[in-house]
Design a protein around this motif. Structure first.
Motif: not given
Length: 81
Positions: A61-62, A76-81
């Motif tokens: 679980m990430f 992976r974690c991505f930045r919210n835009w």
């Protein structure tokens, strides 16, 4: 006469086998019902920090920090835009 005797013997043996076998034995009625408070919830047997995937395998679980979201397959974690 031999066929009749063989069929009677086969019928008798099958009835004896049916009466001796029990697919689900009857439980005594004086037992207390097991409530939901006796159950312990676990993460599908995978352990802490893991969960079951769509095909039954254990996956990590990430948890992404605030302002980020998990990408495809949660790897992976991505930045919210």
């Amino acid at each position: 006469m031999k066929i009749f005797a063989a069929s009677v013997l086969a019928l008798g043996l099958s009835l004896a086998a049916i009466s001796a076998s029990q697919a689900m034995p009857v439980a005594p009625l004086d037992q207390a019902q097991a409530g939901s408070d006796n159950t312990i919830r676990v993460a599908g047997g995978c352990g802490p920090g893991w969960h079951r995937g769509p095909y039954g395998g254990c996956r990590p679980m990430f948890n992404c920090p605030p302002g980020w979201h998990s990408g495809p397959f949660g790897r992976r974690c991505f930045r919210n835009w």
